[in-house]
Motif scaffolding. Structure first.
Motif, PDB file in Angstrom:
ATOM      1  N   GLN A 114       1.113  -0.906   0.032  1.00  0.00           N
ATOM      2  CA  GLN A 114       0.197   0.098   0.094  1.00  0.00           C
ATOM      3  C   GLN A 114       0.595   1.268   0.414  1.00  0.00           C
ATOM      4  OE1 GLN A 114      -2.523   0.171   2.959  1.00  0.00           O
ATOM      5  NE2 GLN A 114      -3.847  -1.735   1.666  1.00  0.00           N
ATOM      6  N   GLY A 115       1.814   1.150  -0.813  1.00  0.00           N
ATOM      7  CA  GLY A 115       2.756   2.504  -0.955  1.00  0.00           C
ATOM      8  C   GLY A 115       3.668   2.596   0.142  1.00  0.00           C
ATOM      9  N   ARG A 116       4.127   1.512   1.055  1.00  0.00           N
ATOM     10  CA  ARG A 116       4.838   1.696   1.840  1.00  0.00           C
ATOM     11  C   ARG A 116       6.194   1.143   1.971  1.00  0.00           C
ATOM     12  NH1 ARG A 116       3.985   3.804   6.536  1.00  0.00           N
ATOM     13  NH2 ARG A 116       1.735   4.373   7.607  1.00  0.00           N
ATOM     14  N   LYS A 117       7.435   1.166   2.047  1.00  0.00           N
ATOM     15  CA  LYS A 117       8.787   0.869   1.425  1.00  0.00           C
ATOM     16  C   LYS A 117       9.114  -0.286   2.814  1.00  0.00           C
ATOM     17  CE  LYS A 117       8.565   3.210  -2.206  1.00  0.00           C
ATOM     18  NZ  LYS A 117       9.132   3.997  -3.415  1.00  0.00           N
ATOM     19  N   LYS A 118      10.006  -0.997   2.028  1.00  0.00           N
ATOM     20  CA  LYS A 118      10.418  -2.168   3.003  1.00  0.00           C
ATOM     21  C   LYS A 118      11.782  -1.852   2.545  1.00  0.00           C
ATOM     22  CE  LYS A 118      11.268  -6.825   3.106  1.00  0.00           C
ATOM     23  NZ  LYS A 118      10.647  -8.409   2.309  1.00  0.00           N
ATOM     24  N   ALA A 119      12.895  -1.972   4.216  1.00  0.00           N
ATOM     25  CA  ALA A 119      14.506  -1.357   4.107  1.00  0.00           C
ATOM     26  C   ALA A 119      14.971  -2.855   3.800  1.00  0.00           C
ATOM     27  CB  ALA A 119      14.564  -1.098   5.073  1.00  0.00           C
ATOM     28  N   LEU A 120      16.345  -2.700   2.398  1.00  0.00           N
ATOM     29  CA  LEU A 120      16.898  -3.783   2.336  1.00  0.00           C
ATOM     30  C   LEU A 120      17.892  -3.128   2.275  1.00  0.00           C
ATOM     31  CD1 LEU A 120      15.340  -5.759  -1.344  1.00  0.00           C
ATOM     32  CD2 LEU A 120      14.953  -6.361   1.864  1.00  0.00           C
ATOM     33  N   TYR A 121      19.002  -4.375   2.597  1.00  0.00           N
ATOM     34  CA  TYR A 121      20.819  -3.487   2.177  1.00  0.00           C
ATOM     35  C   TYR A 121      21.142  -4.227   0.931  1.00  0.00           C
ATOM     36  CZ  TYR A 121      20.564  -2.333   7.236  1.00  0.00           C
ATOM     37  OH  TYR A 121      20.548  -1.540   8.536  1.00  0.00           O
ATOM     38  N   ALA A 122      20.785  -3.413   0.019  1.00  0.00           N
ATOM     39  CA  ALA A 122      22.511  -2.957  -1.029  1.00  0.00           C
ATOM     40  C   ALA A 122      23.340  -2.259  -1.262  1.00  0.00           C
ATOM     41  CB  ALA A 122      21.203  -2.944  -1.984  1.00  0.00           C
ATOM     42  N   GLN A 123      24.716  -2.439  -1.840  1.00  0.00           N
ATOM     43  CA  GLN A 123      25.622  -1.625  -2.571  1.00  0.00           C
ATOM     44  C   GLN A 123      25.780  -0.641  -2.896  1.00  0.00           C
ATOM     45  OE1 GLN A 123      28.545  -4.534  -3.804  1.00  0.00           O
ATOM     46  NE2 GLN A 123      29.604  -5.520  -1.257  1.00  0.00           N
ATOM     47  N   ASP A 124      25.995   0.847  -2.545  1.00  0.00           N
ATOM     48  CA  ASP A 124      26.180   1.468  -3.006  1.00  0.00           C
ATOM     49  C   ASP A 124      27.129   2.157  -4.252  1.00  0.00           C
ATOM     50  OD1 ASP A 124      28.163   2.346  -1.405  1.00  0.00           O
ATOM     51  OD2 ASP A 124      27.513   4.123  -0.390  1.00  0.00           O
ATOM     52  N   GLU A 125      27.657   2.828  -4.741  1.00  0.00           N
ATOM     53  CA  GLU A 125      28.545   3.386  -5.961  1.00  0.00           C
ATOM     54  C   GLU A 125      29.514   2.995  -5.105  1.00  0.00           C
ATOM     55  OE1 GLU A 125      25.995   5.172  -5.300  1.00  0.00           O
ATOM     56  OE2 GLU A 125      24.569   5.331  -6.777  1.00  0.00           O
ATOM     57  N   GLN A 126      30.315   3.518  -3.654  1.00  0.00           N
ATOM     58  CA  GLN A 126      31.474   2.729  -3.430  1.00  0.00           C
ATOM     59  C   GLN A 126      31.623   1.380  -2.806  1.00  0.00           C
ATOM     60  OE1 GLN A 126      30.166   6.041  -2.136  1.00  0.00           O
ATOM     61  NE2 GLN A 126      31.062   6.570  -3.994  1.00  0.00           N
ATOM     62  N   GLY A 127      30.757   1.030  -2.959  1.00  0.00           N
ATOM     63  CA  GLY A 127      30.491  -0.545  -2.494  1.00  0.00           C
ATOM     64  C   GLY A 127      30.056  -0.850  -0.444  1.00  0.00           C
ATOM     65  N   ARG A 128      29.917   0.159  -0.020  1.00  0.00           N
ATOM     66  CA  ARG A 128      29.110   0.144   0.877  1.00  0.00           C
ATOM     67  C   ARG A 128      27.822  -0.051   1.332  1.00  0.00           C
ATOM     68  NH1 ARG A 128      30.991   6.767   2.372  1.00  0.00           N
ATOM     69  NH2 ARG A 128      29.495   6.003   0.645  1.00  0.00           N
ATOM     70  N   LEU A 129      27.525  -1.022   2.033  1.00  0.00           N
ATOM     71  CA  LEU A 129      26.101  -1.812   2.408  1.00  0.00           C
ATOM     72  C   LEU A 129      24.722  -1.023   2.450  1.00  0.00           C
ATOM     73  CD1 LEU A 129      26.688  -5.500   3.597  1.00  0.00           C
ATOM     74  CD2 LEU A 129      25.450  -4.564   1.208  1.00  0.00           C
ATOM     75  N   ARG A 130      24.448   0.325   2.476  1.00  0.00           N
ATOM     76  CA  ARG A 130      23.336   1.132   2.678  1.00  0.00           C
ATOM     77  C   ARG A 130      21.713   0.524   2.865  1.00  0.00           C
ATOM     78  NH1 ARG A 130      26.996   2.905   4.612  1.00  0.00           N
ATOM     79  NH2 ARG A 130      28.001   4.645   4.193  1.00  0.00           N
ATOM     80  N   ILE A 131      21.002   0.789   3.450  1.00  0.00           N
ATOM     81  CA  ILE A 131      18.976   0.482   3.166  1.00  0.00           C
ATOM     82  C   ILE A 131      18.993   1.427   2.110  1.00  0.00           C
ATOM     83  CG2 ILE A 131      17.867   1.557   4.638  1.00  0.00           C
ATOM     84  CD1 ILE A 131      18.321   0.114   6.927  1.00  0.00           C
ATOM     85  N   VAL A 132      17.874   0.727   1.204  1.00  0.00           N
ATOM     86  CA  VAL A 132      17.568   1.034   0.321  1.00  0.00           C
ATOM     87  C   VAL A 132      15.999   0.770   0.210  1.00  0.00           C
ATOM     88  CG1 VAL A 132      17.280   1.056  -2.754  1.00  0.00           C
ATOM     89  CG2 VAL A 132      19.671   0.991  -1.526  1.00  0.00           C
ATOM     90  N   PRO A 133      15.281   1.331   0.176  1.00  0.00           N
ATOM     91  CA  PRO A 133      13.654   1.385   0.263  1.00  0.00           C
ATOM     92  C   PRO A 133      13.042   0.504  -0.870  1.00  0.00           C
ATOM     93  CG  PRO A 133      14.300   3.864   0.564  1.00  0.00           C
ATOM     94  CD  PRO A 133      15.744   3.107  -0.178  1.00  0.00           C
ATOM     95  N   SER A 134      12.970  -0.614  -0.649  1.00  0.00           N
ATOM     96  CA  SER A 134      12.111  -1.856  -2.241  1.00  0.00           C
ATOM     97  C   SER A 134      10.359  -1.456  -2.030  1.00  0.00           C
ATOM     98  CB  SER A 134      11.988  -2.587  -1.722  1.00  0.00           C
ATOM     99  OG  SER A 134      11.821  -3.554  -2.563  1.00  0.00           O
ATOM    100  N   SER A 135      10.057  -1.185  -3.150  1.00  0.00           N
ATOM    101  CA  SER A 135       8.355  -1.774  -2.950  1.00  0.00           C
ATOM    102  C   SER A 135       7.801  -2.710  -3.117  1.00  0.00           C
ATOM    103  CB  SER A 135       7.660  -0.875  -4.239  1.00  0.00           C
ATOM    104  OG  SER A 135       8.428  -0.797  -5.701  1.00  0.00           O
ATOM    105  N   GLY A 136       8.827  -3.589  -2.696  1.00  0.00           N
ATOM    106  CA  GLY A 136       8.190  -4.960  -3.119  1.00  0.00           C
ATOM    107  C   GLY A 136       9.014  -5.221  -3.823  1.00  0.00           C
ATOM    108  N   TRP A 137       8.984  -7.266  -4.071  1.00  0.00           N
ATOM    109  CA  TRP A 137       9.414  -8.379  -4.854  1.00  0.00           C
ATOM    110  C   TRP A 137       8.569  -9.121  -5.431  1.00  0.00           C
ATOM    111  CZ3 TRP A 137      12.248 -12.731  -2.306  1.00  0.00           C
ATOM    112  CH2 TRP A 137      12.823 -13.501  -3.961  1.00  0.00           C
TER     113      TRP A 137
END
Lengths: 135, 270
Positions: A15-38
């Motif tokens: 319902q429009g909410r996001k779930k937090a997932l960890y993924a690598q950013d450009e520098q290769g650091r793991l950051r929380i990335v909002p996901s709208s679903g899988w």
């Protein structure tokens, strides 16, 4: 997983909410990335809900024919099964199963109905009744 | 009662590590969610066919509920206060007292009765964790680590969530850090956690835990046949796909392992 590979499949259930997932950013650091679903999760979730809905619809049809109690319908509608309802009321499983019989359910005293009502988060009258409509 | 304590909401991937790291950050300890999870040595793997959730064998990839909180606080020598209640009214009164005393508290709840959850995501899962940081009228202000924004829940719903019965019943559990040492031995704690984790994954004396558990399940998967009644199978997958919080009860794992999208579609067609 890279930041831009995080699934964004707009799951209806979120319902429009996001779930937090960890993924690598450009520098290769793991950051929380909002996901709208899988998609995979959504399929499984949909099937789960469809299963409960099918069971509730089946129980409702049988209850209208007098072959099941309203309790069975409400149990599935609240996404429970006999095991869970037994655990939430403190009754033994065989007892809950007995109470699913329409003739025995109709004779249940108010105190026991209240226990079911409480476990299902409904009022006693709601537990006794079937939704309007139908034959 | 109207209280709104200053509390930083930060979304996390999993409820328990999210709550404990948020509570510690609130107490002034620099703590990210991954660090909390790491020091707790919460990562594991277990495939337990004898324990079923909705008819499906349990696949766990984190320690049982409370494991993260216990592991983290034990290694950092933080003393926690845990309270459970028999009487729901007493449990809610205690929550109000904590808020009045200016203390945000963690709480264990069911997911089904929390009205801010999207309806399709509500299942009867009793080991969810959240932080209550305020109250406005009858509505509690909640920082739920798996939700992207701070939320509110009415008192009756929160009470029902905290006092559901059944497996992993929360019994109104409330917790907060009671004593935090001035010097936190991070280096030592991290080393010990890694050691513990490696030991558990490699040398657990049980054939269904750690790397042996992974192999055991892989072999089972290879032998898997399409079930006679696909609907039953999906019901099981069901019980907990969405919430990262459910990592332990495996449904999420079920989703990813036993029900890849393509195989799911195949099941559906059949």
């Amino acid at each position: 997983m890279k930041k831009d590979e995080v699934p964004q499949h707009d799951a209806k259930a979120f319902q429009g909410r996001k779930k937090a997932l960890y993924a690598q950013d450009e520098q290769g650091r793991l950051r929380i990335v909002p996901s709208s679903g899988w998609e995979a999760e959504e399929i499984v979730l949909d099937q789960a809900i469809a299963e409960f809905e099918a069971q509730a619809a089946d129980a409702l049809a049988r209850a209208r024919r007098g072959q099941a109690s309203a309790l069975e319908y409400h149990m599935y509608r609240q996404r429970m099964d006999v095991v869970l309802l037994a655990q939430s009321t403190g009754y033994f499983r065989w007892r809950v199963k007995r109470h699913l019989r329409p003739d025995l359910f109709a004779r249940l005293p108010a105190a026991k109905l209240a226990r079911y009502a409480d476990a299902l988060g409904l009022s006693v009258d709601e537990v006794r009744a079937l939704p309007p409509g139908g034959p | 009662m109207n209280v709104s304590l200053p509390f930083e909401h930060r979304q996390s991937a999993h409820c328990e590590s999210g709550v404990i790291s948020a509570l510690l950050r609130h107490a002034g300890v620099p703590m990210s969610e991954p660090m909390a999870f790491g020091i707790s040595a919460g990562l594991t793997f277990a495939y337990i066919p004898l324990v079923k959730f909705g008819g499906m064998p349990m696949i766990a990839y984190r320690m049982p509920p409370k494991g993260v909180i216990r592991g983290l606080t034990k290694r950092l020598c933080i003393r926690m206060n845990f309270e459970t209640f028999r009487d729901p009214k007493a449990g809610m009164a205690a929550l109000d007292r904590h808020l009045a005393a200016g203390r945000p508290v963690g709480a264990q709840t069911s997911v089904f009765w929390l009205d801010y959850f999207p309806p399709d995501m509500r299942f009867h899962f009793n080991a969810h964790n959240l932080v209550v940081y305020g109250k406005r009228g009858d509505r509690y202000l909640i920082s739920d680590p798996v939700i992207d924004t701070p939320v509110e829940c009415d008192g009756a719903g929160l009470e029902k969530s905290r006092f559901t019965r059944g497996m992993l019943a929360p019994k109104g559990l409330l917790y907060y850090p009671e004593h935090i040492p001035t010097q936190l031995g991070f280096a030592d704690a991290i080393r010990k956690a890694i050691h513990f984790n490696a030991g558990m994954m490699l040398h657990a004396p049980l054939p269904f835990v750690g790397i042996r558990g992974v192999r055991y399940m892989a072999n089972k998967l290879r032998k898997l046949r399409a079930p006679a009644r696909p609907s039953r199978n999906t019901a099981a997958c069901s019980s907990a796909t969405w919430c990262a919080c459910r990592k332990r009860s495996a449904p999420a794992a079920r989703a990813s392992v036993s029900c890849m999208p393509r195989s799911c579609r195949r099941l559906r067609r059949s």
